[in-house]
Write a protein that holds these residues in place. Structure first.
Motif, PDB file in Angstrom:
ATOM      1  N   GLY A 234      63.772  59.624 -91.655  1.00 30.47           N
ATOM      2  CA  GLY A 234      63.934  60.682 -90.851  1.00 30.47           C
ATOM      3  C   GLY A 234      64.481  61.967 -91.725  1.00 30.47           C
ATOM      4  N   LYS A 235      64.568  62.103 -92.516  1.00 30.71           N
ATOM      5  CA  LYS A 235      65.057  63.086 -93.720  1.00 30.71           C
ATOM      6  C   LYS A 235      63.764  63.534 -94.094  1.00 30.71           C
ATOM      7  CE  LYS A 235      69.165  61.217 -93.574  1.00 30.71           C
ATOM      8  NZ  LYS A 235      68.706  60.495 -92.959  1.00 30.71           N
ATOM      9  N   LYS A 236      64.196  65.241 -94.418  1.00 22.54           N
ATOM     10  CA  LYS A 236      62.760  65.862 -94.438  1.00 22.54           C
ATOM     11  C   LYS A 236      63.005  66.187 -95.874  1.00 22.54           C
ATOM     12  CE  LYS A 236      61.186  70.869 -93.942  1.00 22.54           C
ATOM     13  NZ  LYS A 236      62.142  72.185 -92.207  1.00 22.54           N
ATOM     14  N   CYS A 237      61.667  66.474 -96.228  1.00 27.23           N
ATOM     15  CA  CYS A 237      61.510  66.502 -97.944  1.00 27.23           C
ATOM     16  C   CYS A 237      61.888  67.747 -98.795  1.00 27.23           C
ATOM     17  CB  CYS A 237      60.429  66.070 -98.901  1.00 27.23           C
ATOM     18  SG  CYS A 237      59.902  66.074-100.785  1.00 27.23           S
ATOM     19  N   MET A 238      62.919  68.565 -98.911  1.00 29.58           N
ATOM     20  CA  MET A 238      62.692  69.760-100.005  1.00 29.58           C
ATOM     21  C   MET A 238      61.604  70.373-100.603  1.00 29.58           C
ATOM     22  SD  MET A 238      65.226  70.266 -98.825  1.00 29.58           S
ATOM     23  CE  MET A 238      66.138  72.212 -99.184  1.00 29.58           C
ATOM     24  N   LYS A 239      60.584  69.485-101.180  1.00 28.71           N
ATOM     25  CA  LYS A 239      59.485  69.682-101.991  1.00 28.71           C
ATOM     26  C   LYS A 239      58.297  70.164-100.976  1.00 28.71           C
ATOM     27  CE  LYS A 239      60.728  67.529-106.152  1.00 28.71           C
ATOM     28  NZ  LYS A 239      59.808  66.493-107.385  1.00 28.71           N
ATOM     29  N   CYS A 240      58.144  69.279-100.128  1.00 25.88           N
ATOM     30  CA  CYS A 240      56.840  69.455 -99.461  1.00 25.88           C
ATOM     31  C   CYS A 240      56.915  69.507 -98.293  1.00 25.88           C
ATOM     32  CB  CYS A 240      55.863  67.665 -99.659  1.00 25.88           C
ATOM     33  SG  CYS A 240      56.375  66.522 -98.915  1.00 25.88           S
ATOM     34  N   SER A 241      57.947  69.536 -97.444  1.00 26.28           N
ATOM     35  CA  SER A 241      58.756  69.679 -96.149  1.00 26.28           C
ATOM     36  C   SER A 241      58.297  67.897 -95.369  1.00 26.28           C
ATOM     37  CB  SER A 241      58.065  70.922 -96.048  1.00 26.28           C
ATOM     38  OG  SER A 241      58.884  72.407 -96.488  1.00 26.28           O
ATOM     39  N   LYS A 242      57.693  67.245 -95.817  1.00 28.46           N
ATOM     40  CA  LYS A 242      57.433  66.305 -94.865  1.00 28.46           C
ATOM     41  C   LYS A 242      58.859  65.643 -94.436  1.00 28.46           C
ATOM     42  CE  LYS A 242      52.324  66.474 -96.330  1.00 28.46           C
ATOM     43  NZ  LYS A 242      51.271  65.412 -96.743  1.00 28.46           N
ATOM     44  N   PHE A 243      58.424  64.936 -93.629  1.00 33.32           N
ATOM     45  CA  PHE A 243      60.010  63.333 -93.529  1.00 33.32           C
ATOM     46  C   PHE A 243      59.671  61.851 -94.394  1.00 33.32           C
ATOM     47  CE2 PHE A 243      59.934  67.236 -90.383  1.00 33.32           C
ATOM     48  CZ  PHE A 243      60.950  67.425 -89.686  1.00 33.32           C
ATOM     49  N   ASN A 244      60.901  61.510 -93.534  1.00 32.52           N
ATOM     50  CA  ASN A 244      60.933  60.454 -94.560  1.00 32.52           C
ATOM     51  C   ASN A 244      61.021  59.989 -95.710  1.00 32.52           C
ATOM     52  OD1 ASN A 244      60.829  59.586 -91.144  1.00 32.52           O
ATOM     53  ND2 ASN A 244      58.315  59.563 -91.333  1.00 32.52           N
ATOM     54  N   HIS A 245      60.746  61.026 -96.654  1.00 28.70           N
ATOM     55  CA  HIS A 245      60.929  59.980 -97.652  1.00 28.70           C
ATOM     56  C   HIS A 245      61.696  61.865 -98.870  1.00 28.70           C
ATOM     57  CE1 HIS A 245      57.562  63.082 -98.164  1.00 28.70           C
ATOM     58  NE2 HIS A 245      58.448  63.983 -98.744  1.00 28.70           N
ATOM     59  N   PHE A 246      61.998  61.061-100.108  1.00 27.60           N
ATOM     60  CA  PHE A 246      63.937  62.319-100.298  1.00 27.60           C
ATOM     61  C   PHE A 246      62.501  62.957-101.049  1.00 27.60           C
ATOM     62  CE2 PHE A 246      67.152  59.641 -99.723  1.00 27.60           C
ATOM     63  CZ  PHE A 246      67.810  60.558 -99.041  1.00 27.60           C
ATOM     64  N   ALA A 247      63.094  63.921-101.747  1.00 27.49           N
ATOM     65  CA  ALA A 247      62.328  64.773-102.644  1.00 27.49           C
ATOM     66  C   ALA A 247      62.048  64.192-104.649  1.00 27.49           C
ATOM     67  CB  ALA A 247      62.867  66.306-103.302  1.00 27.49           C
ATOM     68  N   ARG A 248      62.774  63.424-104.935  1.00 27.73           N
ATOM     69  CA  ARG A 248      62.537  62.448-105.619  1.00 27.73           C
ATOM     70  C   ARG A 248      61.062  61.363-105.960  1.00 27.73           C
ATOM     71  NH1 ARG A 248      67.448  61.049-104.771  1.00 27.73           N
ATOM     72  NH2 ARG A 248      68.371  59.057-103.535  1.00 27.73           N
ATOM     73  N   CYS A 249      61.727  60.948-104.436  1.00 29.10           N
ATOM     74  CA  CYS A 249      60.131  59.899-104.437  1.00 29.10           C
ATOM     75  C   CYS A 249      58.716  61.099-103.546  1.00 29.10           C
ATOM     76  CB  CYS A 249      60.428  59.254-103.647  1.00 29.10           C
ATOM     77  SG  CYS A 249      61.617  58.282-104.006  1.00 29.10           S
ATOM     78  N   CYS A 250      58.491  62.400-103.714  1.00 27.52           N
ATOM     79  CA  CYS A 250      57.866  63.034-103.219  1.00 27.52           C
ATOM     80  C   CYS A 250      56.692  63.199-104.013  1.00 27.52           C
ATOM     81  CB  CYS A 250      58.162  65.274-103.143  1.00 27.52           C
ATOM     82  SG  CYS A 250      57.197  65.449-102.147  1.00 27.52           S
ATOM     83  N   PRO A 251      55.929  62.791-103.518  1.00 24.11           N
ATOM     84  CA  PRO A 251      54.273  62.306-103.751  1.00 24.11           C
ATOM     85  C   PRO A 251      53.536  63.314-104.424  1.00 24.11           C
ATOM     86  CG  PRO A 251      53.944  61.786-101.307  1.00 24.11           C
ATOM     87  CD  PRO A 251      55.829  62.099-101.380  1.00 24.11           C
ATOM     88  N   GLU A 252      53.924  64.210-103.676  1.00 23.39           N
ATOM     89  CA  GLU A 252      53.218  65.759-104.102  1.00 23.39           C
ATOM     90  C   GLU A 252      53.529  66.514-105.546  1.00 23.39           C
ATOM     91  OE1 GLU A 252      51.038  66.410-102.095  1.00 23.39           O
ATOM     92  OE2 GLU A 252      50.369  65.421-100.857  1.00 23.39           O
ATOM     93  N   LYS A 253      54.687  65.623-106.009  1.00 22.63           N
ATOM     94  CA  LYS A 253      55.081  66.081-107.648  1.00 22.63           C
ATOM     95  C   LYS A 253      54.838  66.382-108.386  1.00 22.63           C
ATOM     96  CE  LYS A 253      56.753  61.456-108.850  1.00 22.63           C
ATOM     97  NZ  LYS A 253      58.532  60.219-109.456  1.00 22.63           N
ATOM     98  N   ASN A 254      53.489  65.751-108.664  1.00 24.03           N
ATOM     99  CA  ASN A 254      52.775  65.748-109.495  1.00 24.03           C
ATOM    100  C   ASN A 254      52.240  66.803-109.613  1.00 24.03           C
ATOM    101  OD1 ASN A 254      54.030  63.842-110.822  1.00 24.03           O
ATOM    102  ND2 ASN A 254      52.924  61.870-110.180  1.00 24.03           N
ATOM    103  N   LYS A 255      51.673  67.192-108.553  1.00 22.41           N
ATOM    104  CA  LYS A 255      51.101  68.340-107.778  1.00 22.41           C
ATOM    105  C   LYS A 255      51.484  69.612-107.202  1.00 22.41           C
ATOM    106  CE  LYS A 255      48.093  65.919-105.285  1.00 22.41           C
ATOM    107  NZ  LYS A 255      47.552  65.738-104.170  1.00 22.41           N
ATOM    108  N   SER A 256      52.586  69.988-108.818  1.00 23.19           N
ATOM    109  CA  SER A 256      53.822  71.478-108.596  1.00 23.19           C
ATOM    110  C   SER A 256      52.914  72.728-108.987  1.00 23.19           C
ATOM    111  CB  SER A 256      54.915  70.601-109.481  1.00 23.19           C
ATOM    112  OG  SER A 256      54.474  70.324-110.202  1.00 23.19           O
ATOM    113  N   VAL A 257      51.319  72.383-110.168  1.00 21.38           N
ATOM    114  CA  VAL A 257      51.052  73.774-110.990  1.00 21.38           C
ATOM    115  C   VAL A 257      50.415  74.607-109.395  1.00 21.38           C
ATOM    116  CG1 VAL A 257      50.083  74.691-111.757  1.00 21.38           C
ATOM    117  CG2 VAL A 257      51.751  72.533-112.905  1.00 21.38           C
ATOM    118  N   LYS A 258      50.777  75.527-108.872  1.00 21.28           N
ATOM    119  CA  LYS A 258      50.700  76.168-107.821  1.00 21.28           C
ATOM    120  C   LYS A 258      48.957  77.322-108.058  1.00 21.28           C
ATOM    121  CE  LYS A 258      53.313  73.963-104.753  1.00 21.28           C
ATOM    122  NZ  LYS A 258      52.900  73.643-104.322  1.00 21.28           N
ATOM    123  N   ASN A 259      49.495  78.140-109.405  1.00 21.65           N
ATOM    124  CA  ASN A 259      48.479  79.236-109.716  1.00 21.65           C
ATOM    125  C   ASN A 259      48.260  79.257-111.181  1.00 21.65           C
ATOM    126  OD1 ASN A 259      48.947  80.392-107.199  1.00 21.65           O
ATOM    127  ND2 ASN A 259      50.938  81.140-107.242  1.00 21.65           N
TER     128      ASN A 259
END
Length: 361
Positions: A234-259
């Protein structure tokens, strides 16, 4: 009187001379054992022709006897002797004796017996024992035994054989003792390994309580908890804004290069799809703390964020950023802007900038 088996038929395949010598010895022993060695020549010759076999009798029929000597035992034996053992080449027999070496797997006794048999055909006479002793020393495989024999003063054939027997028996005893020691060590090693494995299993069961419902290092919150009690639900991730996981466990953390911005200043001369990474901008993020977790867990989360929570949002050209670490320098008549790096081991110049130089080195 006990019954004795007569000798088998004479074999004419292989080494005929050696086969005849063995068969003749068996025949003489049979005649002596059955008390027929004192019988008449006719009886002994009949026994010989019966035991020699069909092929031997056919050879007997080809012999040229003096009239009246067809059934004389000694004459018949000599005829077979001449047929089976033709004239010897003494030089070749001595060559075989002098080149005899102990083969792999051949025991010391077998090697000595072979030398004695070969020497019997060489007519060495009085030198026979001394030559056998010399070939034993030169032909054995054991270098340590050879060194010991060479150190012995007044070495005779009998003493050589005794030392060889003792050395072979010693090696056999050492092998048996080594097998016993190796077998004991292997059993102890298996027992110690099994005990260590059992202790590891028991210690794991005691520390964890052997609860199958316990989840270790949850991939959503990184904590250990019972199934269905994840604090990230039920918690919102501060990285991808998705729910049910923390930012340190975010599956998108390896895709952080934007431009990745292209250095457009040299795009006309540079080859296609060529990029220059001038700088990396890093933005730190903070993970939302959960008021439900304890103070120790909150401190652990804060430390983790401070050390690991970084996200690369932009990889841009150095031309976009004003930096005090660049300087314009005259290069072969051309003004070139360089980026200073005191830790660099070589100087690098883009190919497009090299092509613009007035005077190329």
């Amino acid at each position: 009187m006990d019954k004795f088996e007569p000798p088998s038929c004479l074999g004419f395949e292989g080494n005929l001379s050696e086969n005849w010598q063995k068969w003749r010895q068996e025949l003489e022993l049979y005649l002596t054992a059955t008390e027929k060695d004192g019988k008449s020549d006719k009886i002994k010759t009949s026994i010989l022709l019966t035991c020699v076999g069909k092929q031997g009798r056919e050879i007997y029929n080809t012999f040229q006897f003096v009239e009246g000597e067809e059934m004389k035992f000694k004459v018949v034996v000599q005829m077979f002797q001449d047929y089976c053992s033709p004239r010897k080449n003494i030089t070749f027999m001595r060559h075989k004796f002098f080149t005899c070496k102990q083969r792999d797997g051949q025991s010391f006794d077998e090697f000595v017996t072979e030398l004695k048999k070969r020497s019997a055909e060489c007519e060495f006479e009085a030198l026979r024992e001394s030559l056998i002793r010399d070939i034993i020393i030169c032909g054995i495989n054991d270098n340590r035994l050879r060194e010991r024999l060479l150190r012995e003063p007044e070495l005779t054939l009998l003493k050589t054989i005794q030392i060889g027997h003792a050395a072979e028996e010693t090696k056999r005893h050492v092998k048996e003792l080594q097998k016993e020691v190796d077998g004991k060590n292997s059993v102890d090693a298996v027992r110690r390994k099994k005990l260590a494995r059992d202790e590891k299993k028991n210690s794991g069961k005691e520390s964890v309580g052997y609860d199958k419902s316990l989840i270790k290092n949850c991939k959503f919150c990184s904590y250990s908890h019972k199934r269905g009690n994840c604090i990230a639900y039920g918690k919102k991730c501060m990285k991808c804004s998705k729910f049910n996981h923390f930012a340190r466990c975010c599956p998108e953390k390896n895709k952080s290069v934007k431009n990745v911005n292209c250095d457009s200043s040299d795009s006309d001369d540079a080859p296609d799809d060529t990029f220059f990474v001038g700088s990396v901008n890093v933005d730190t993020t903070e993970t939302q703390t959960n008021p439900v977790i304890s103070a120790e867990e909150r401190n652990s989360t804060t430390k983790t964020n401070e050390s690991n929570e970084y996200t690369i949002f932009t990889v841009g050209s150095e031309s976009e950023i004003e930096s005090e670490w660049t300087v314009d320098m005259d290069t072969n008549g051309s003004n070139v802007r360089y980026k200073l790096d005191t830790g660099a081991q070589v100087n690098v110049l883009p190919k497009s900038q090299y092509n613009r130089l007035i005077r190329k080195p």
